[in-house]
Design an enzyme around this catalytic site. Structure first.
Site, PDB file in Angstrom:
ATOM      1  CD  GLU A 169      -7.949  14.668  18.006  1.00  0.00           C
ATOM      2  OE1 GLU A 169      -8.363  16.033  18.267  1.00  0.00           O
ATOM      3  OE2 GLU A 169      -6.857  14.396  18.908  1.00  0.00           O
ATOM      4  CB  SER A 221      -3.349 -10.435   0.775  1.00  0.00           C
ATOM      5  OG  SER A 221      -4.251  -9.417   0.870  1.00  0.00           O
ATOM      6  N   GLY A 223      -7.161  -9.313  -0.123  1.00  0.00           N
ATOM      7  CA  GLY A 223      -7.650  -8.132   0.685  1.00  0.00           C
ATOM      8  C   GLY A 223      -8.220  -7.089  -0.148  1.00  0.00           C
ATOM      9  CG  ASP A 225      -5.611  -2.488   2.370  1.00  0.00           C
ATOM     10  OD1 ASP A 225      -6.639  -1.814   2.029  1.00  0.00           O
ATOM     11  OD2 ASP A 225      -5.236  -2.679   3.582  1.00  0.00           O
TER      12      ASP A 225
END
Ligand code: XMP
Length: 529
Positions: A169, A221, A223, A225
């Protein structure tokens, strides 16, 4: 839905494994190793991946799992500790390796091994182990080796069991992605149909059903997300949604007004938008606090308290939305993986919350998946691709105690840094387009994925004019990353860095030294705290 289960045995790369599986367009979740066999059956995974971990199969208290796991008829890939556990459980011998391997290690694979179909026979792998598989369990064949690890991989294709001592990974394993693809597609038979459009549609439908006629309060916020979460919610339930933007006084320079300009009444979205100016309250609560986790917890908790207060003013509110994403969930300590940082959306959640329920529509998404969902939702690119800013804000970019004076310093330094980077990137693009006929915008190769100024808690002696100074050192951080789980330092041109440093020292009061952080992640993290 077609899915792969990642079972966490405490490894730091557990979410990276899930991320890589999703890069194959296969849905994947990480669960602690404590998940029961019945739960595994009910998830009906196409394959199971066992992560690495710091344990040793000899030790009583190391995470383990019953042998039944390997008898479910579901293909299993054991990685590092997961490989050793598979060997140990099935009758092989695991020992302390005479030579521990750490880092980039030349690997030779058997070309006829099922897991290594079309994988180069010789390549570099990433190793990190002190134990190794000394002898294979019955029915297994060796499939790879390194100089000090004779069983760097083993497999029993008839039973669908595969194990690798190295970490496929991690990007440093050159053939890692090919190996994971072989497992996911060839061995588990996945088709790879996980796409963002289906996520967006499904989420909107699920949110409508879950929320019904309830009222929803969203923690916005500004941001990426929380913006994506807010727009997702507004598409699902329209005016039942109220967005509250808490200005905790730990934002970047002018950021509060910028957020208001986009999401407020003058902006393009029809959101019920409330701005709460709570800076003084946060400063008061942070007074004298220096320990990073405590700072994070306080900011997270106060955040919720402010929401509770706002919710009370609104009357009955049933749900609270948060823009928590999957890395936050995992890094905040899932099962037995070590807690690196408690992200404020998760770790700092108080036990008693005045809401019926918390809704986290992005809880299962990685950052780039959130961006992709944002684009599907029609959010403008400049918002979708803006660099991340953590919930606790400048609180975790100021090492040690947070004071209004330090906040001002870091805001000013950061504003200069951002202004100069934007200007230099603009110049670079202009020069590029002047010299070529092709249209389109490209970015300078050094342009960081995330960059910011932080305030070290260090003061040192300097000289300005004829006088001695004893002031703070600002640290400039700049990283290139796609997944924010691993990151390299950005190679910002040296002249640009020194120009920024000159400006910061000349223009920001209280700073007499500027440092450039050269640490990659791991071992560093992106934020300072
Ligand atoms: P670290 O410092 O863990 O950061 O390497 C990885 C990414 O996550 C962001 N970050 C946070 N985001 N709440 C957030 O919403 C938090 O508490 C938080 N802490 C770190 C960080 O900016 C980087 O992009």
């Amino acid at each position: 839905m077609e899915n792969i289960l990642v079972m966490d045995f405490g490894g730091q790369y557990n979410q990276l494994i899930a991320r890589r599986v999703r890069e194959c367009n296969v849905y994947c979740e990480v669960h602690p190793n404590l998940i029961s066999i019945e739960e595994i059956r009910s998830m009906d995974p196409k394959g199971i991946i066992l992560t690495g971990g710091p344990g040793s199969v000899f030790k009583e208290d190391s995470p383990t799992y019953s042998k039944e796991l390997f008898e479910l008829g579901i293909p299993v890939l054991g990685i590092c500790y997961g490989a050793q556990l598979m060997a140990h459980r099935l009758g092989g011998r695991v020992e302390t390796a005479p030579v521990s391997e750490y880092g980039k290690t030349p690997l030779r694979v058997r070309p006829d091994a099922r897991l290594f179909k079309e994988v180069r026979e010789s390549s570099i792998s990433w190793m990190s182990h002190t134990d190794y598989i000394a002898s294979l369990p019955e029915g297994f064949v060796n499939s790879a080796e390194t100089e000090h690890c004779p069983n760097a991989a083993m497999e029993n294709p008839a039973k669908g069991l595969y194990a690798v001592q190295f970490h496929p990974e991690v990007v440093h394993t050159e053939e890692g992605m090919k190996i994971l693809r072989n497992f996911v597609y060839d061995i588990c038979g996945c088709e790879g149909k996980w796409r963002m459009d289906s996520f967006v549609e499904k989420s909107i439908a699920e949110l409508r059903e879950k929320i019904g006629s309830g009222r929803v309060l969203c923690a916005l916020s500004g941001g990426v997300d929380s913006s994506v979460a807010a727009v997702l919610l507004s598409k699902a339930i329209g005016e039942q949604l109220t967005c509250v933007f808490v200005d905790h006084g730990l934002l970047r320079k002018n950021e509060g007004d910028e957020v208001e300009a986009v999401f407020g009444p003058e902006g393009p979205y029809k959101l019920n938008f409330i701005r709460v100016n709570a800076a003084e309250h946060f400063y008061e609560r942070l007074k004298g606090v220096t320990e990073p986790e405590q700072k994070r917890k306080i900011i997270g908790e106060e955040f919720i308290r402010v929401f509770e207060a706002e919710a009370r003013k609104l009357g009955q509110v049933d749900f609270l939305v948060q823009g928590t994403i999957y890395p936050d969930v995992i890094e905040s300590g899932l099962g037995n993986s070590a807690t690196i940082k408690s992200h404020h959306n998760v770790g700092g959640l108080p036990e008693h919350v005045d809401f019926k329920e918390i809704v986290e529509p992005l809880r299962m998404l990685f950052k780039d998946e959130v961006r992709s969902a944002g684009l599907k939702l029609g959010i403008p690119e400049h918002l979708v691709f803006r660099q991340p800013f953590p919930g606790p804000g400048l609180g975790i970019r100021i090492i040690g105690e947070v004071t209004p004076e330090k906040i001002k310093i870091v805001q000013e330094a950061d504003a200069i840094y951002r202004e100069e980077i934007a200007a230099a990137a603009g110049e670079w693009r202009k020069a590029q387009s002047a010299g070529s006929n092709t249209a389109g915008v490209s970015n300078p190769p050094w342009l960081p994925s995330q960059y910011f100024a932080a305030l070290t808690n260090m003061r040192s002696v300097g000289v300005m004019g004829d006088g001695r100074t004893y002031d703070y050192a600002v640290a400039l951080r700049a990283v290139n990353t796609t997944d924010f789980m691993t990151a390299d330092v950005s190679a910002i041109p040296f002249e640009l860095l020194t120009h920024i440093a000159d400006r910061i020292v000349a223009e920001v009061r209280g700073v007499n030294r500027v440092l450039y952080d050269l640490t990659s992640k791991p071992p560093g993290t992106i934020e300072m705290e």
